[in-house]
Scaffold this motif. Structure first.
Motif, short mmCIF file in Angstrom:
data_model
loop_
_atom_site.label_atom_id
_atom_site.label_comp_id
_atom_site.label_asym_id
_atom_site.label_seq_id
_atom_site.Cartn_x
_atom_site.Cartn_y
_atom_site.Cartn_z
N ALA A 1 28.99 -26.43 7.80
CA ALA A 1 28.55 -26.57 6.41
C ALA A 1 29.38 -27.60 5.64
O ALA A 1 28.90 -28.23 4.70
CB ALA A 1 28.60 -25.22 5.70
N CYS A 2 30.62 -27.79 6.03
CA CYS A 2 31.53 -28.68 5.31
C CYS A 2 31.59 -30.08 5.92
O CYS A 2 32.41 -30.90 5.51
CB CYS A 2 32.94 -28.08 5.32
SG CYS A 2 33.65 -28.04 6.98
N THR A 3 30.71 -30.38 6.87
CA THR A 3 30.76 -31.65 7.58
C THR A 3 30.54 -32.83 6.63
O THR A 3 29.62 -32.83 5.81
CB THR A 3 29.71 -31.69 8.70
OG1 THR A 3 29.97 -30.61 9.60
CG2 THR A 3 29.76 -33.00 9.47
N ARG B 1 42.83 -28.49 0.58
CA ARG B 1 41.90 -28.88 1.65
C ARG B 1 40.97 -29.96 1.13
O ARG B 1 40.62 -29.99 -0.06
CB ARG B 1 41.05 -27.68 2.10
CG ARG B 1 41.84 -26.58 2.76
CD ARG B 1 40.95 -25.46 3.19
NE ARG B 1 40.16 -24.97 2.05
CZ ARG B 1 39.13 -24.15 2.16
NH1 ARG B 1 38.74 -23.73 3.33
NH2 ARG B 1 38.48 -23.75 1.09
N LEU B 2 40.55 -30.84 2.00
CA LEU B 2 39.66 -31.92 1.61
C LEU B 2 38.36 -31.38 1.02
O LEU B 2 37.86 -31.91 0.03
CB LEU B 2 39.38 -32.84 2.80
CG LEU B 2 38.49 -34.04 2.55
CD1 LEU B 2 39.03 -34.91 1.41
CD2 LEU B 2 38.34 -34.85 3.82
N VAL B 3 37.81 -30.34 1.59
CA VAL B 3 36.57 -29.77 1.07
C VAL B 3 36.73 -29.31 -0.38
O VAL B 3 35.83 -29.49 -1.20
CB VAL B 3 36.05 -28.62 1.96
CG1 VAL B 3 36.95 -27.40 1.90
CG2 VAL B 3 34.62 -28.26 1.59
N ASP B 4 37.88 -28.76 -0.73
CA ASP B 4 38.10 -28.31 -2.10
C ASP B 4 38.20 -29.50 -3.06
O ASP B 4 37.69 -29.45 -4.18
CB ASP B 4 39.36 -27.45 -2.19
CG ASP B 4 39.22 -26.16 -1.40
OD1 ASP B 4 38.11 -25.60 -1.37
OD2 ASP B 4 40.21 -25.72 -0.79
N PHE B 5 38.85 -30.57 -2.63
CA PHE B 5 38.93 -31.78 -3.45
C PHE B 5 37.54 -32.34 -3.71
O PHE B 5 37.19 -32.67 -4.84
CB PHE B 5 39.81 -32.84 -2.77
CG PHE B 5 39.84 -34.13 -3.52
CD1 PHE B 5 40.61 -34.27 -4.66
CD2 PHE B 5 39.08 -35.22 -3.10
CE1 PHE B 5 40.63 -35.46 -5.37
CE2 PHE B 5 39.10 -36.41 -3.79
CZ PHE B 5 39.86 -36.53 -4.94
N ILE B 6 36.74 -32.44 -2.66
CA ILE B 6 35.40 -33.00 -2.80
C ILE B 6 34.56 -32.16 -3.75
O ILE B 6 33.89 -32.68 -4.64
CB ILE B 6 34.72 -33.11 -1.42
CG1 ILE B 6 35.42 -34.20 -0.59
CG2 ILE B 6 33.23 -33.40 -1.55
CD1 ILE B 6 35.01 -34.23 0.87
N SER C 1 35.50 -30.93 6.86
CA SER C 1 36.42 -31.12 5.75
C SER C 1 37.20 -29.85 5.39
O SER C 1 38.21 -29.93 4.71
CB SER C 1 35.68 -31.65 4.52
OG SER C 1 34.67 -30.76 4.09
N CYS C 2 36.76 -28.69 5.87
CA CYS C 2 37.50 -27.45 5.58
C CYS C 2 38.79 -27.36 6.40
O CYS C 2 39.67 -26.58 6.07
CB CYS C 2 36.63 -26.22 5.81
SG CYS C 2 36.31 -25.83 7.56
N LEU C 3 38.89 -28.17 7.45
CA LEU C 3 40.07 -28.12 8.32
C LEU C 3 41.11 -29.18 7.98
O LEU C 3 42.21 -29.16 8.52
CB LEU C 3 39.65 -28.30 9.78
CG LEU C 3 38.71 -27.23 10.35
CD1 LEU C 3 38.36 -27.57 11.79
CD2 LEU C 3 39.33 -25.86 10.25
N LEU C 4 40.76 -30.12 7.09
CA LEU C 4 41.64 -31.25 6.83
C LEU C 4 42.39 -31.12 5.51
O LEU C 4 41.78 -30.86 4.48
CB LEU C 4 40.83 -32.55 6.78
CG LEU C 4 40.13 -32.95 8.06
CD1 LEU C 4 39.33 -34.22 7.82
CD2 LEU C 4 41.13 -33.16 9.17
N PRO C 5 43.70 -31.36 5.52
CA PRO C 5 44.41 -31.48 4.26
C PRO C 5 43.92 -32.74 3.54
O PRO C 5 43.55 -33.72 4.18
CB PRO C 5 45.88 -31.62 4.66
CG PRO C 5 45.94 -31.64 6.13
CD PRO C 5 44.56 -31.52 6.68
N VAL C 6 43.87 -32.71 2.24
CA VAL C 6 43.30 -33.80 1.45
C VAL C 6 43.94 -35.15 1.76
O VAL C 6 43.25 -36.17 1.77
CB VAL C 6 43.36 -33.46 -0.05
CG1 VAL C 6 44.77 -33.45 -0.57
CG2 VAL C 6 42.50 -34.42 -0.86
N MET C 7 45.21 -35.18 2.06
CA MET C 7 45.88 -36.46 2.30
C MET C 7 45.46 -37.13 3.61
O MET C 7 45.72 -38.29 3.82
CB MET C 7 47.39 -36.32 2.22
CG MET C 7 47.90 -36.05 0.82
SD MET C 7 47.32 -37.22 -0.44
CE MET C 7 48.07 -38.74 0.12
#
Length: 74
Positions: free
Chosen positions: A48-50, A23-28, A60-66
């Motif tokens: 919270a992840c906006t 997830r994008l949030v995890d990458f960040i 960002s919690c809903l988006l795959p990192v790519m």
């Protein structure tokens, strides 16, 4: 299988090898060490992840990192 992510985060050009399932949030938070982006409900409801991606507020919690490929994130 890994993929290469290229984007700009807070004005810094990023090129990183990532698991496309991340997830994008995890990458960040984990890879970029930008812990101001929080993980709350993990459902996109609490905000919270906006982050700002290409001028738009996104969860960002809903988006795959790519999905961040080629974007500008603030």
């Amino acid at each position: 299988m890994s993929e290469i992510l290229k984007c700009i985060i807070n004005g810094e050009e990023i090129e990183a090898c990532v698991d496309p399932e991340m997830r994008l949030v995890d990458f960040i938070r984990e890879r970029m060490h930008l812990t101001g982006t929080k993980i709350g409900c993990k459902k996109g409801e609490c905000g919270a992840c906006t982050i700002i991606m290409d001028g738009n507020a996104v969860n960002s919690c809903l988006l795959p990192v790519m999905r961040a490929e080629g974007t500008v994130i603030q």
